[in-house]
Design a protein around this motif. Structure first.
Motif, PDB file in Angstrom:
ATOM      1  N   GLN A   1      48.739  60.182  -7.960  1.00 37.58           N
ATOM      2  CA  GLN A   1      47.769  59.519  -8.829  1.00 37.58           C
ATOM      3  C   GLN A   1      47.818  58.029  -8.571  1.00 37.58           C
ATOM      4  O   GLN A   1      48.906  57.458  -8.413  1.00 37.58           O
ATOM      5  CB  GLN A   1      48.065  59.802 -10.307  1.00 37.58           C
ATOM      6  CG  GLN A   1      47.547  61.140 -10.787  1.00 37.58           C
ATOM      7  CD  GLN A   1      47.540  61.231 -12.307  1.00 37.58           C
ATOM      8  OE1 GLN A   1      48.284  60.548 -12.990  1.00 37.58           O
ATOM      9  NE2 GLN A   1      46.683  62.086 -12.828  1.00 37.58           N
ATOM     10  N   VAL A   2      46.625  57.398  -8.511  1.00 34.79           N
ATOM     11  CA  VAL A   2      46.545  55.946  -8.353  1.00 34.79           C
ATOM     12  C   VAL A   2      45.694  55.387  -9.483  1.00 34.79           C
ATOM     13  O   VAL A   2      44.798  56.067 -10.006  1.00 34.79           O
ATOM     14  CB  VAL A   2      45.943  55.558  -6.982  1.00 34.79           C
ATOM     15  CG1 VAL A   2      46.854  56.023  -5.846  1.00 34.79           C
ATOM     16  CG2 VAL A   2      44.552  56.139  -6.801  1.00 34.79           C
ATOM     17  N   SER A   3      46.004  54.148  -9.870  1.00 30.82           N
ATOM     18  CA  SER A   3      45.212  53.482 -10.926  1.00 30.82           C
ATOM     19  C   SER A   3      44.908  52.048 -10.503  1.00 30.82           C
ATOM     20  O   SER A   3      44.823  51.154 -11.340  1.00 30.82           O
ATOM     21  CB  SER A   3      45.984  53.508 -12.253  1.00 30.82           C
ATOM     22  OG  SER A   3      47.240  52.880 -12.100  1.00 30.82           O
ATOM     23  N   THR A   4      44.761  51.853  -9.182  1.00 26.30           N
ATOM     24  CA  THR A   4      44.556  50.500  -8.639  1.00 26.30           C
ATOM     25  C   THR A   4      43.180  50.322  -8.033  1.00 26.30           C
ATOM     26  O   THR A   4      42.933  49.296  -7.365  1.00 26.30           O
ATOM     27  CB  THR A   4      45.620  50.214  -7.567  1.00 26.30           C
ATOM     28  OG1 THR A   4      45.518  51.206  -6.535  1.00 26.30           O
ATOM     29  CG2 THR A   4      47.026  50.247  -8.155  1.00 26.30           C
ATOM     30  N   LEU A   5      42.304  51.301  -8.215  1.00 28.21           N
ATOM     31  CA  LEU A   5      40.990  51.222  -7.572  1.00 28.21           C
ATOM     32  C   LEU A   5      40.080  50.316  -8.391  1.00 28.21           C
ATOM     33  O   LEU A   5      39.719  50.621  -9.540  1.00 28.21           O
ATOM     34  CB  LEU A   5      40.398  52.615  -7.420  1.00 28.21           C
ATOM     35  CG  LEU A   5      41.259  53.573  -6.573  1.00 28.21           C
ATOM     36  CD1 LEU A   5      40.615  54.953  -6.501  1.00 28.21           C
ATOM     37  CD2 LEU A   5      41.491  53.006  -5.175  1.00 28.21           C
ATOM     38  N   ALA A   6      39.698  49.189  -7.775  1.00 30.82           N
ATOM     39  CA  ALA A   6      38.909  48.148  -8.450  1.00 30.82           C
ATOM     40  C   ALA A   6      37.438  48.562  -8.543  1.00 30.82           C
ATOM     41  O   ALA A   6      37.009  49.538  -7.906  1.00 30.82           O
ATOM     42  CB  ALA A   6      39.054  46.842  -7.669  1.00 30.82           C
ATOM     43  N   PRO A   7      36.638  47.840  -9.298  1.00 36.62           N
ATOM     44  CA  PRO A   7      35.205  48.145  -9.366  1.00 36.62           C
ATOM     45  C   PRO A   7      34.568  48.071  -7.983  1.00 36.62           C
ATOM     46  O   PRO A   7      34.931  47.230  -7.157  1.00 36.62           O
ATOM     47  CB  PRO A   7      34.667  47.057 -10.299  1.00 36.62           C
ATOM     48  CG  PRO A   7      35.844  46.636 -11.116  1.00 36.62           C
ATOM     49  CD  PRO A   7      37.015  46.743 -10.214  1.00 36.62           C
ATOM     50  N   GLY A   8      33.658  49.021  -7.711  1.00 35.09           N
ATOM     51  CA  GLY A   8      32.947  49.013  -6.450  1.00 35.09           C
ATOM     52  C   GLY A   8      33.145  50.295  -5.676  1.00 35.09           C
ATOM     53  O   GLY A   8      33.721  51.273  -6.173  1.00 35.09           O
ATOM     54  N   ALA A   9      32.699  50.302  -4.400  1.00 32.80           N
ATOM     55  CA  ALA A   9      32.766  51.483  -3.546  1.00 32.80           C
ATOM     56  C   ALA A   9      34.092  51.505  -2.792  1.00 32.80           C
ATOM     57  O   ALA A   9      34.621  50.466  -2.399  1.00 32.80           O
ATOM     58  CB  ALA A   9      31.594  51.481  -2.566  1.00 32.80           C
ATOM     59  N   HIS A  10      34.601  52.731  -2.585  1.00 31.03           N
ATOM     60  CA  HIS A  10      35.869  52.926  -1.878  1.00 31.03           C
ATOM     61  C   HIS A  10      35.710  54.053  -0.865  1.00 31.03           C
ATOM     62  O   HIS A  10      35.064  55.069  -1.149  1.00 31.03           O
ATOM     63  CB  HIS A  10      36.990  53.276  -2.857  1.00 31.03           C
ATOM     64  CG  HIS A  10      37.251  52.210  -3.873  1.00 31.03           C
ATOM     65  ND1 HIS A  10      38.197  51.232  -3.710  1.00 31.03           N
ATOM     66  CD2 HIS A  10      36.651  51.968  -5.077  1.00 31.03           C
ATOM     67  CE1 HIS A  10      38.194  50.439  -4.769  1.00 31.03           C
ATOM     68  NE2 HIS A  10      37.251  50.864  -5.623  1.00 31.03           N
ATOM     69  N   SER A  11      36.320  53.877   0.326  1.00 30.04           N
ATOM     70  CA  SER A  11      36.323  54.919   1.354  1.00 30.04           C
ATOM     71  C   SER A  11      37.764  55.434   1.454  1.00 30.04           C
ATOM     72  O   SER A  11      38.649  54.757   2.014  1.00 30.04           O
ATOM     73  CB  SER A  11      35.854  54.350   2.698  1.00 30.04           C
ATOM     74  OG  SER A  11      35.878  55.353   3.691  1.00 30.04           O
ATOM     75  N   LEU A  12      38.010  56.631   0.911  1.00 28.94           N
ATOM     76  CA  LEU A  12      39.362  57.161   0.775  1.00 28.94           C
ATOM     77  C   LEU A  12      39.648  58.219   1.840  1.00 28.94           C
ATOM     78  O   LEU A  12      38.815  59.095   2.100  1.00 28.94           O
ATOM     79  CB  LEU A  12      39.553  57.763  -0.615  1.00 28.94           C
ATOM     80  CG  LEU A  12      39.285  56.797  -1.784  1.00 28.94           C
ATOM     81  CD1 LEU A  12      39.326  57.538  -3.109  1.00 28.94           C
ATOM     82  CD2 LEU A  12      40.298  55.657  -1.771  1.00 28.94           C
ATOM     83  N   THR A  13      40.831  58.139   2.500  1.00 27.86           N
ATOM     84  CA  THR A  13      41.231  59.105   3.520  1.00 27.86           C
ATOM     85  C   THR A  13      42.695  59.482   3.318  1.00 27.86           C
ATOM     86  O   THR A  13      43.460  58.765   2.663  1.00 27.86           O
ATOM     87  CB  THR A  13      41.058  58.537   4.946  1.00 27.86           C
ATOM     88  OG1 THR A  13      41.780  57.311   5.053  1.00 27.86           O
ATOM     89  CG2 THR A  13      39.591  58.305   5.269  1.00 27.86           C
ATOM     90  N   ALA A  14      43.092  60.629   3.918  1.00 25.10           N
ATOM     91  CA  ALA A  14      44.486  61.087   3.929  1.00 25.10           C
ATOM     92  C   ALA A  14      44.915  61.282   5.377  1.00 25.10           C
ATOM     93  O   ALA A  14      44.206  61.930   6.153  1.00 25.10           O
ATOM     94  CB  ALA A  14      44.643  62.388   3.154  1.00 25.10           C
ATOM     95  N   GLN A  15      46.071  60.747   5.733  1.00 26.18           N
ATOM     96  CA  GLN A  15      46.578  60.839   7.108  1.00 26.18           C
ATOM     97  C   GLN A  15      47.900  61.601   7.112  1.00 26.18           C
ATOM     98  O   GLN A  15      48.872  61.204   6.456  1.00 26.18           O
ATOM     99  CB  GLN A  15      46.778  59.440   7.705  1.00 26.18           C
ATOM    100  CG  GLN A  15      47.277  59.471   9.146  1.00 26.18           C
ATOM    101  CD  GLN A  15      47.558  58.087   9.690  1.00 26.18           C
ATOM    102  OE1 GLN A  15      47.638  57.118   8.945  1.00 26.18           O
ATOM    103  NE2 GLN A  15      47.684  57.979  11.002  1.00 26.18           N
ATOM    104  N   PHE A  16      47.963  62.720   7.888  1.00 24.45           N
ATOM    105  CA  PHE A  16      49.189  63.526   8.008  1.00 24.45           C
ATOM    106  C   PHE A  16      50.071  62.939   9.094  1.00 24.45           C
ATOM    107  O   PHE A  16      49.645  62.738  10.231  1.00 24.45           O
ATOM    108  CB  PHE A  16      48.847  64.982   8.341  1.00 24.45           C
ATOM    109  CG  PHE A  16      50.038  65.814   8.728  1.00 24.45           C
ATOM    110  CD1 PHE A  16      51.100  65.995   7.860  1.00 24.45           C
ATOM    111  CD2 PHE A  16      50.101  66.418   9.987  1.00 24.45           C
ATOM    112  CE1 PHE A  16      52.212  66.755   8.219  1.00 24.45           C
ATOM    113  CE2 PHE A  16      51.194  67.191  10.356  1.00 24.45           C
ATOM    114  CZ  PHE A  16      52.254  67.350   9.471  1.00 24.45           C
ATOM    115  N   ILE A  17      51.358  62.675   8.747  1.00 20.88           N
ATOM    116  CA  ILE A  17      52.346  62.156   9.691  1.00 20.88           C
ATOM    117  C   ILE A  17      53.385  63.264   9.896  1.00 20.88           C
ATOM    118  O   ILE A  17      54.175  63.551   8.988  1.00 20.88           O
ATOM    119  CB  ILE A  17      53.037  60.885   9.157  1.00 20.88           C
ATOM    120  CG1 ILE A  17      52.002  59.865   8.665  1.00 20.88           C
ATOM    121  CG2 ILE A  17      53.950  60.293  10.221  1.00 20.88           C
ATOM    122  CD1 ILE A  17      51.075  59.364   9.732  1.00 20.88           C
TER     123      ILE A  17
END
Length: 572
Positions: free
Chosen positions: A365-381
Motif C-alpha cells: 500500500q502507498v499513500s504518497t501519490l500526489a494530485p494528477g496523473a500517474h503511470s504505475l508499473t511493477a518490475q520483477f527482479i
C-alpha cells in the motif's frame, strides 16, 4: 501310500511306482558343500548332488515351519538315470557310526513325474527332478513319521536334531537305485526347520537402473527412476534405495522384482545415479546395485510475465492505494512462488515500494501519490537470473484529485506549563553525622592551636542545584556559631575559615567553566554579623559541587575536650 524303511536297498522296488513328481533336463549347480556324513564319492558313494527347496512362487527357501511343506524341491546337479521319469522324496534320521544306507527313514509323499512343462513356476519348468506340489505330504511331522517315528538320539551334539532328505528317481521297468540320490540336511529346533547342508548360499541378483525420460534432460525435469532386480533363483523381494552420488533420493519396495520413485529432480552436471537392492531374505537373495550416468543440463532461464493491478485508480490524492503484482512463467502460466525474487513498484521512474515474492505475488500500500496523473508499473527482479528472466508489467494510468478545501484555516490553541522549579544547597553533615576537623595541634611557634581538613570529606558532596525557570542568578553564603565544649568552654567562631573554595563541575551539566561559570570566594573568617559569600553564578540553572578547606584556630588557653558548632550554608 507311504513306506518306512531301514535299508534303502530293501525299499527300492516298492518306491519305484509312487506318485507324481517333476524332473527335467539340466539344472543350476549349487556351489555350497553337502553334509560331511554323506560326501560325494565317499564310503557311501550314493549322493549325486544337492537339493534346493522352493515356495509356491518358485522362490528358493531355506527354512520354515515344521508342519508346512515347501511347494517344490529340485536336484541341483543330477538329471536322473536314462529312462527315469519319476522323482520321490524320502526323509532319514542320521546315525553316527552307521552306514547312511542303513539309516531309518520314510517316503514323504507321492512320486512326481518330470520334467514338467506346465503348472510349475517359470524357473522350475523343464528342470531336472523337480518335485511337484503335494509331493511332500506332511513334511517332517508325526504324520509323515519324522521325527516322531525315527527320533534323532545321537549323543554327539554335531549330529543332534539333524534329518536328511533324499531325492531318488525311477522309471518304467526300473525301480529306485539306492546307490544314487541327491540330498539336503535340515536341523529341527522346536517347530522350525533350517537347512544346514548344503550351506545356504544366497542367489545372485542383478539390478538394472533406468530413467524416464532418459538422459540427457534439463536440470529440474521430473524423472521416474526404476530398478528391475532379477535372479536365477526366483523373483527377488525387498527394497531398493536410489542415490544421486552419496545423496539418497528415496526408496521403494519391490513388486514383481521392480521398484520406482517419481518426481525426482537433479542438479546440473553429470550425475552418478545408483540403485541399491537390499533383500528382505538375505539367505535367499544377495544384494546388488545398478548404476546409471545421467547428464543434467543447465536449463535456460525461463521467461516471465508480470501483471499489475491498482486499486483505486482514481480518487483523492495521498489516500491509501493498493498495488498488487503477480508473476507467472511464460511457458505454462504457472505462478512463481516464494523465494523466486522481488518486485519493485514505480510511478514513472520513481520507485514507490518493493516486496518479496510470495505464493500470492506481492502486495503493498502507498499513500504518497500526489494530485494528477500517474503511470504505475511493477518490475520483477529474479533471485537467480539463471532460473528466471525479469519482466515489467504494462503501465496502468491512475489519476488522483487534490483535496477540496472547505475550511483551510483552523487555528489551534496549545498549552504548556513551565514549573517554577527551586534552588537548593545540600551537605551530608548532621548532628548525628558531624564533619570532623580532627584534633587541634600547636602551631610551630606555640602561639595557638590549629586544625584543618578538606571540606567536604572525600566521597561527600556540597552541591548547589538550580531548577528555577528563567536561568536566574544565585549567590551562596556561609556562617557559623561559636564552638561549645563541656561546661562553659567555647572557641570563638571567628577563628573558623573556609578557603581554597573551587567549583567542581559535573560532566554534561549546564553549569560549566566555558559558558556558565561559577565564581568562588575564600572566607577567612566565617563568623560575622551577616552570612559571608563564597560562591555565585550569573546564570544559575544546573548543578555544581563546591570543594574547599576548613581551618579552625584557637588560643593555647583553650580547655581540652570535644567542641561543636553549627555551620550554615545558604543559597539565594
Amino acid at each position: 501310500m507311504k513306506f518306512s524303511i531301514r535299508s534303502a536297498v530293501a525299499g527300492a522296488s516298492a518306491l519305484a511306482i509312487a506318485g507324481t513328481l517333476l524332473a527335467a533336463t539340466g539344472g543350476v549347480a549349487n556351489a555350497a558343500t553337502i553334509s560331511p556324513f554323506d560326501p560325494p564319492n565317499g564310503a557311501n558313494g550314493a549322493t549325486q548332488g544337492t537339493i534346493t527347496f522352493y515356495d509356491a512362487a518358485g522362490a528358493k527357501i531355506t527354512s520354515g515351519p515344521v508342519g508346512t511343506s515347501p511347494a517344490w524341491a529340485k536336484a541341483d546337479t543330477d538329471t536322473g538315470r536314462t529312462g527315469d521319469t519319476l522323482a520321490t522324496l524320502f526323509g532319514y534320521t542320521p546315525e553316527k557310526g552307521v552306514n547312511p544306507g542303513l539309516w531309518n527313514g520314510t517316503q514323504l509323499g507321492a512320486s512326481s513325474g518330470y520334467p514338467k512343462t506346465s503348472a510349475a513356476p517359470s524357473n522350475l519348468l523343464n528342470q531336472a527332478q523337480a518335485l511337484g506340489k503335494g509331493a511332500f505330504g506332511g513334511w517332517m511331522d508325526s504324520n509323515s513319521g519324522l521325527p516322531a517315528f525315527f527320533p534323532n538320539v545321537n549323543t554327539d551334539t554335531a549330529w543332534q536334531n539333524l534329518y536328511q532328505l533324499r531325492l531318488y528317481t525311477s522309471g518304467p521297468g526300473q525301480g529306485l537305485d539306492p546307490g544314487r540320490y541327491s540330498s539336503a540336511t535340515v536341523q529341527i529346533v522346536g517347530n522350525t526347520w533350517q537347512q544346514v547342508y548344503p550351506e545356504v548360499v544366497a542367489e545372485a541378483t542383478t539390478t538394472v537402473l533406468t530413467s524416464n525420460p532418459a538422459s540427457p534432460q534439463d536440470a529440474g525435469t521430473p524423472l521416474t527412476l526404476s530398478a528391475n532386480v532379477t535372479s536365477a533363483g526366483g523373483t527377488p523381494t525387498g527394497s531398493v534405495e536410489f542415490f544421486d552420488g552419496a545423496t539418497s533420493l528415496g526408496s521403494a519396495n519391490l513388486s514383481g522384482g521392480s521398484a520406482s520413485i517419481n518426481n525426482v529432480t537433479l542438479g546440473v552436471g553429470a550425475r552418478a545415479l545408483k540403485a541399491v537392492y537390499t533383500s528382505n531374505a538375505p539367505t535367499q537373495f544377495a544384494g546388488s546395485q545398478g548404476t546409471l550416468t545421467f547428464q543434467s543440463n543447465q536449463a535456460p532461464a525461463a521467461n516471465t510475465v508480470s501483471t499489475l493491478s491498482v486499486n483505486p485508480t482514481n480518487g483523492p490524492a495521498y489516500a491509501n492505494v493498493t498495488l498488487q503484482a503477480t508473476v507467472n512463467r511464460s511457458s505454462n502460466n504457472n505462478a512463481l512462488g516464494a523465494g523466486t525474487g522481488s518486485v519493485k513498484f514505480f510511478d514513472g521512474a520513481l520507485q514507490v515500494g518493493q516486496g518479496q515474492m510470495t505464493a500470492a505475488g506481492v502486495s503493498i500500500q502507498v499513500s504518497t501519490l500526489a494530485p494528477g496523473a500517474h503511470s504505475l508499473t511493477a518490475q520483477f527482479i529474479p533471485a537467480d537470473a539463471s532460473l528466471y528472466n525479469g519482466s515489467t508489467s504494462a503501465a496502468i494510468t491512475a489519476n488522483y484529485d487534490a483535496p477540496a478545501c472547505t475550511a483551510c484555516v483552523d487555528p489551534q490553541t496549545v498549552k504548556v506549563t513551565v514549573a517554577a522549579g527551586g534552588l537548593s544547597i545540600t551537605t551530608p553533615y548532621t548532628p548525628n553525622n558531624p564533619f570532623d576537623l580532627g584534633t587541634m595541634a600547636l602551631n610551630n611557634n606555640g602561639t595557638q592551636l590549629r586544625a584543618s581538613a578538606n571540606f567536604p570529606a572525600a566521597g561527600d558532596k556540597l552541591t548547589i542545584t538550580d531548577t528555577r525557570a528563567g536561568d536566574l542568578a544565585w549567590t551562596a553564603y556561609v556562617t557559623t556559631t561559636d564552638f561549645t565544649g563541656a561546661g562553659a568552654a567555647t572557641i570563638d567562631g571567628a577563628g573558623l575559615a573556609f578557603t581554597s573554595v573551587t567549583p567542581s563541575y559535573i560532566s554534561g551539566n549546564a553549569l560549566n567553566a566555558a559558558t556558565k561559570p561559577v565564581v568562588t570566594t575564600d572566607v577567612p573568617s566565617v563568623k560575622g554579623a551577616a552570612p559571608k559569600q563564597f560562591a555565585s553564578a550569573a546564570q544559575g540553572n544546573g548543578s555544581v559541587n563546591i570543594d574547599g578547606a576548613v581551618t579552625l584556630v584557637a588560643p593555647t588557653s583553650t580547655l581540652a575536650g570535644d567542641y561543636t558548632a553549627t555551620v550554615t550554608f545558604t543559597v539565594g
